[in-house]
Design a protein around this motif. Sequence first.
Motif, PDB file in Angstrom:
ATOM      1  N   HIS A   6       6.456  -7.850 -18.026  1.00 53.86           N
ATOM      2  CA  HIS A   6       5.723  -8.586 -19.162  1.00 53.86           C
ATOM      3  C   HIS A   6       5.824  -9.731 -20.154  1.00 53.86           C
ATOM      4  N   CYS A  46      -0.981 -12.216 -14.713  1.00 56.51           N
ATOM      5  CA  CYS A  46      -1.004 -10.831 -14.554  1.00 56.51           C
ATOM      6  C   CYS A  46      -1.809  -9.801 -14.448  1.00 56.51           C
ATOM      7  N   CYS A 106      -2.042  -7.794 -17.146  1.00 58.00           N
ATOM      8  CA  CYS A 106      -2.324  -8.135 -18.602  1.00 58.00           C
ATOM      9  C   CYS A 106      -2.844  -8.955 -18.905  1.00 58.00           C
TER      10      CYS A 106
HETATM   11 ZN   LIG Z   1       1.648  -9.124 -18.072  1.00 52.22          ZN
END
Ligand SMILES: [Zn+2]
Length: 391
Positions: A233, A243, A245
Motif C-alpha cells: 500500500h 486499490c 484499500c
Molecule cells: Zn492500497
Amino acid sequence: MLVAQAVFARPGEFTRADVAGATGMTRSTVSRLVDQLVAGGILAEDDPAQRGRGRPGVPLRPAPGTFVALGLEANVGHLASYVIDLAGRVLARRFVTDDLAGSDADATLARLADLGAETLADAPAGAHLLSAHVALPGIVDHDAGVLLRAPNLGWSQVAVLPHLARWASERTLTGLDNEADCAALTIAQPAPGYPGDLDSFVYVSGNVGIGSSTVLGGQVLAGRHGWAGELGHVCVDPDGPVCGCGARGCLEAVAGRRALLAASGRDDWDVLVADAAAPDPDPALAAALTRAGRALGIALSAALNLLDLSHVVLGGHLAELADALTPAVRAELDTRVLSGPFEPVQVSVRTAAEAPGALGAAYHGIATLLADPARVLADEASEPDAAAAQA
Ligand SMILES: [Zn+2]
C-alpha cells in the motif's frame, strides 16, 4: 528462558558447558535447568553412548515429538494449517484452495478451525498441544485477538480466537499475526528459534494482494502495533488505479495478481505465468510485466533507502514471475538505491514452502514457549494432549 533459547539457536551443537559459557550462568545452574527442560519434554540429549571419543559433553537439541505447535492461515486464495514439533519437523499439514475474497468471516474462520482440528488429529498420540497461532493477510490487534482490516478478504473488525476456543485452551491460543510477518520468520529461521544466514531483508510476496515484512537483525520489524511493512500500500503512481484499500496507485493495484491479469487481458493465472516465461510475450503482457516490475522496484528502493537494507526476497506470485519482473526491478534498484554502489542490492527468490504464513504462525507459538518455558512446564500438568484437545 536463556537456556532453552541458547539450545534452540544451536540445535545439536551445545553441551551443558557450552550453554553455561554462552549464558554466563554457572555449570550447576545450567545443569539443573537442563534437567528440568529434558524432563519436561522441551530439550533432548543425544545418546551419550554415541558421542565421539574425547568429547567432554553430550549435545542438546529441541525435543522431537513431545510438544506440537499449530499454525493456521486464512488467505484470499486458500486455507492452510501446519502442525510442527519443537525441532520444526512438519508432522501434519492441510491446504485447501478456495476463493475467499468477500467471504463471510465467521463462516470461513469456522472452516479454518475445523481444518486445524483435523490437522491436529494427525499429530502423534501423546504430543501436547503447545500453541495455536493464526496468520491473516491484514493488520491485526494482537492483544485483543482481532483482525482489524484485511482489504482483499473484505473483512474488518473480526474476533478470530473465539473460533479456535472450541478445541484450544486459552493458554494455547497465542494469538494472530500478519501472514507476511509469519512467512518472513520462516526465511529468517530455518527451524524455530534457529537463526539462518539471512538476518536482514525485505520480504515481499504476492497472493492476490501484496504482503511484505521487514526483518532486521533476525527480528521481524513490527512497528508500534505490529502494522509495519505494508509495502503493498505504498504509492507508486498517484494517478494509478484504485486499490482494494480505497487509495489510488498502491503497489498492489499495479503489481498484484488481479492487476496483472486485468492489464494483460487474461483470466487464468497459470496461463499468465506460462506466457510470461515464453521467449516473446505479447505486447499487453510485456507492458503489464514491465509496469509491475518498475512499480515493485520503485517501492522497494524507497524501503531499502529508508531502512538501510540491501537484500530483497520475493515470494508468492512475485516469485513465480521473478525472471520476467527482475529486469525492470533491477533497473529501478540500480538507479534509486543510494547505497547500491557500496553494497549491491541482492534479490533472491523464495518458493520453498506452500502457505509459509501458516508455517510461520506455528513458529510464533514456539517463540512463545522459548520466552517462558517455565510457565509452560508448570501449566502442562493440567493440559490434555493434542489428540484429546481436538476431540
Ligand atoms: Zn492500497
